[in-house]
Scaffold this motif. Structure first.
Motif, short mmCIF file in Angstrom:
data_model
loop_
_atom_site.label_atom_id
_atom_site.label_comp_id
_atom_site.label_asym_id
_atom_site.label_seq_id
_atom_site.Cartn_x
_atom_site.Cartn_y
_atom_site.Cartn_z
N GLU A 5 41.77 39.60 53.12
CA GLU A 5 41.71 38.75 54.30
C GLU A 5 42.78 37.68 54.13
O GLU A 5 42.89 37.06 53.07
N LEU A 6 43.58 37.50 55.17
CA LEU A 6 44.61 36.46 55.18
C LEU A 6 44.30 35.51 56.32
O LEU A 6 44.27 35.91 57.48
N ALA A 7 44.05 34.26 55.97
CA ALA A 7 43.75 33.25 56.98
C ALA A 7 44.78 32.13 56.83
O ALA A 7 44.78 31.41 55.83
N ARG A 8 45.65 32.01 57.83
CA ARG A 8 46.65 30.93 57.84
C ARG A 8 46.10 29.83 58.74
O ARG A 8 45.68 30.09 59.87
N PHE A 9 46.12 28.60 58.21
CA PHE A 9 45.56 27.48 58.95
C PHE A 9 46.28 26.19 58.62
O PHE A 9 47.03 26.13 57.63
N THR A 10 46.05 25.18 59.44
CA THR A 10 46.65 23.88 59.18
C THR A 10 45.57 22.86 58.84
O THR A 10 44.43 22.96 59.29
N VAL A 11 45.98 21.90 58.01
CA VAL A 11 45.11 20.79 57.61
C VAL A 11 45.96 19.52 57.69
O VAL A 11 47.11 19.51 57.23
N ASP A 12 45.40 18.47 58.26
CA ASP A 12 46.09 17.19 58.29
C ASP A 12 46.33 16.73 56.85
O ASP A 12 45.40 16.78 56.03
N PRO A 13 47.52 16.27 56.51
CA PRO A 13 47.78 15.83 55.13
C PRO A 13 46.80 14.77 54.63
O PRO A 13 46.49 14.73 53.43
N ASP A 14 46.27 13.96 55.51
CA ASP A 14 45.27 12.95 55.11
C ASP A 14 43.95 13.57 54.70
O ASP A 14 43.13 12.91 54.04
N ASP A 15 43.69 14.82 55.08
CA ASP A 15 42.43 15.50 54.78
C ASP A 15 42.51 16.46 53.60
O ASP A 15 41.51 17.09 53.25
N VAL A 16 43.68 16.58 52.98
CA VAL A 16 43.86 17.59 51.93
C VAL A 16 42.92 17.38 50.76
O VAL A 16 42.26 18.32 50.30
N ASP A 17 42.81 16.15 50.26
CA ASP A 17 41.92 15.93 49.11
C ASP A 17 40.48 16.28 49.43
O ASP A 17 39.79 16.92 48.62
N ALA A 18 40.00 15.89 50.59
CA ALA A 18 38.63 16.22 50.99
C ALA A 18 38.45 17.72 51.14
O ALA A 18 37.43 18.28 50.74
N MET A 19 39.45 18.39 51.72
CA MET A 19 39.39 19.85 51.87
C MET A 19 39.31 20.52 50.50
O MET A 19 38.49 21.41 50.27
N LEU A 20 40.14 20.06 49.58
CA LEU A 20 40.12 20.63 48.22
C LEU A 20 38.80 20.35 47.51
O LEU A 20 38.29 21.22 46.79
N ASP A 21 38.23 19.18 47.73
CA ASP A 21 36.94 18.84 47.12
C ASP A 21 35.81 19.73 47.64
O ASP A 21 34.83 19.97 46.93
N ALA A 22 35.94 20.23 48.88
CA ALA A 22 34.90 21.09 49.48
C ALA A 22 35.00 22.53 49.01
O ALA A 22 34.05 23.31 49.19
#
Length: 101
Positions: A5-22
């Motif tokens: 499965e390949l999922a390409r998506f965008t994340v706001d740079p301000d949310d990267v740490d929170a996204m990685l923590d999840a």
């Protein structure tokens, strides 16, 4: 036959740490819920664009997961940081090479 499965998506740079923590909780939930789940790789393509590369034991298991993954709170929490899903694709692996090959 193994599926990817390949999922390409965008994340706001301000949310990267929170996204990685999840991500660790999401990974645990995928392992617990889906027998066909094999691996998850998160790839940063640029400042905003990311790619999930997920390996499944079969295409049927990948399709089942795609239809039900949002039911898992841990996955919803990780997905909350996604601003846009650019592409989502599934395919069967016909050839694979690794260090043992």
């Amino acid at each position: 036959m193994t599926a990817i499965e390949l999922a390409r998506f965008t994340v706001d740079p301000d949310d990267v740490d929170a996204m990685l923590d999840a991500r660790p909780a999401m990974l645990r939930a995928l392992r617990e819920r889906f027998d066909g789940f094999e691996a998850l790789h998160l790839v940063r393509l640029d400042e905003r664009t990311w790619l999930d590369v997920v390996r499944w034991a079969s295409r049927a298991q990948a399709d089942e997961a795609a239809a039900t993954v949002v039911e898992l709170p841990e996955c919803r929490a990780a997905f909350a940081y996604i601003k846009e899903v650019v592409a989502m694709e599934h395919g069967e692996v016909l050839f694979a090479g690794d260090r043992a090959s």
